[in-house]
Design an enzyme around this catalytic site. Structure first.
Site, PDB file in Angstrom:
ATOM      1  N   ASP A 149       0.842  -1.377  -0.429  1.00 36.96           N
ATOM      2  CA  ASP A 149       0.035   0.087   0.074  1.00 36.96           C
ATOM      3  C   ASP A 149       0.808   1.638  -0.203  1.00 36.96           C
ATOM      4  OD1 ASP A 149      -2.815   1.401   0.149  1.00 36.96           O
ATOM      5  OD2 ASP A 149      -2.664   1.164   1.975  1.00 36.96           O
ATOM      6  N   ASN A 195     -10.910  -2.719  -5.674  1.00 36.69           N
ATOM      7  CA  ASN A 195     -10.349  -2.073  -6.460  1.00 36.69           C
ATOM      8  C   ASN A 195     -10.537  -1.609  -6.811  1.00 36.69           C
ATOM      9  OD1 ASN A 195      -6.677  -3.462  -5.270  1.00 36.69           O
ATOM     10  ND2 ASN A 195      -7.503  -1.479  -4.553  1.00 36.69           N
TER      11      ASN A 195
END
Ligand code: IPE
Ligand code: IPE
Ligand code: MG
Length: 243
Positions: free
Chosen positions: A23, A71
């Site tokens: 991330d 996502n």
């Protein structure tokens, strides 16, 4: 079900299976006033570095969260950029994976990706299937809740067909239906960029994994960061509910 829990390994050991929630690509780019895709590109470089480092450090399995089932909520251009980078990565890296004796695995519903990506992935899986070295697992269109629901569905179907007794369904039966069933247990889950959540990654498998949240943004992650994480892991005391 105490019988299926391994005895707690002694402190000071090296993890066999490490998972990383990669991330912070967007924030890495933002800090440099670059478009988000520039962060994702550097993120791919980090994947290359860290895959090599994991092998050098003797990990058996490295599992990387590359694209979650959530996502898809991102803008279409960003999804397109991520898929483009995945395509590029697979084309560029397959020879190295083969040469390095790495076994590639994919978890998640990758068949929902575009046809050419599915073909590339299937080709990479086939070409590395017989490799005997470390395993690189890439989570693509992966969601842990969907994985567990799919396991429940298969068990329910088997029960309805009379193949199994519903009363006999236990942790091991569920585990056996997960896409990770033949991998060593997850020892260490790392998330970069300072966020402290699992974002639907390996929820079942993380039951007794050590969690490590580091501030490093994924594009800055390197061999030293991984080595440091393993060092922190080696000083953790795992108890698995015992003493
Ligand atoms: C991780 O970086 C890459 C993926 C989730 C595919 P992000 O894109 O989430 O980066 P931030 O969180 O916006 O910084
Ligand atoms: C988790 O990161 C997914 C991957 C790293 C592939 P996100 O950036 O998507 O997670 P949230 O949305 O901040 O929870
Ligand atoms: Mg993020």
């Amino acid at each position: 079900m105490a019988t299926q829990i391994d005895p707690a390994p002694v402190a000071g050991t090296r993890p066999r299976h490490v998972a990383i929630i990669m991330d912070g690509n967007g924030r890495w780019a933002k800090a440099r006033r670059l478009p988000r895709v520039a962060g994702h590109k550097q993120g791919v470089e980090a994947v290359r570095r860290v895959t090599r480092a994991a092998r050098d450090l003797g990990l058996e399995v490295l599992t990387l969260y590359a694209f979650s089932s959530e996502n898809w909520r991102r803008p279409v251009e960003e999804v397109r950029d991520l898929m483009g980078l995945l395509r590029h990565f697979l084309r560029a890296e397959i020879a190295t994976l083969v040469a390095d004796n790495v076994r590639l695995r994919v978890i998640g519903d990758y068949r929902a990706l575009s046809d050419d990506l599915v073909a590339l992935i299937d080709d990479a899986l086939a070409r590395t299937a017989a490799n005997t070295g470390p395993t690189l697992v890439i989570a693509l269109n992966y969601g842990a809740q969907a994985e567990i629901a799919a396991a429940a569905r298969r068990l329910a179907t088997a029960a309805r067909n009379g193949a199994i007794d519903p009363a006999a369904i236990d942790e091991a039966s569920v585990e056996a239906e997960l896409t990770t069933h033949d991998l060593p247990p997850l020892d260490l889950m790392i998330r970069t960029s300072g966020e402290q959540r699992l974002s639907n990654f390996l929820l079942w498998q993380a039951a007794y994994a050590e969690l490590l949240f580091v501030d490093t943004l994924w594009p800055d992650f390197d061999a030293a960061t991984l080595a440091e994480a393993l060092d922190i892991f080696s000083r953790r005391q795992r108890r698995f509910g015992g003493l």
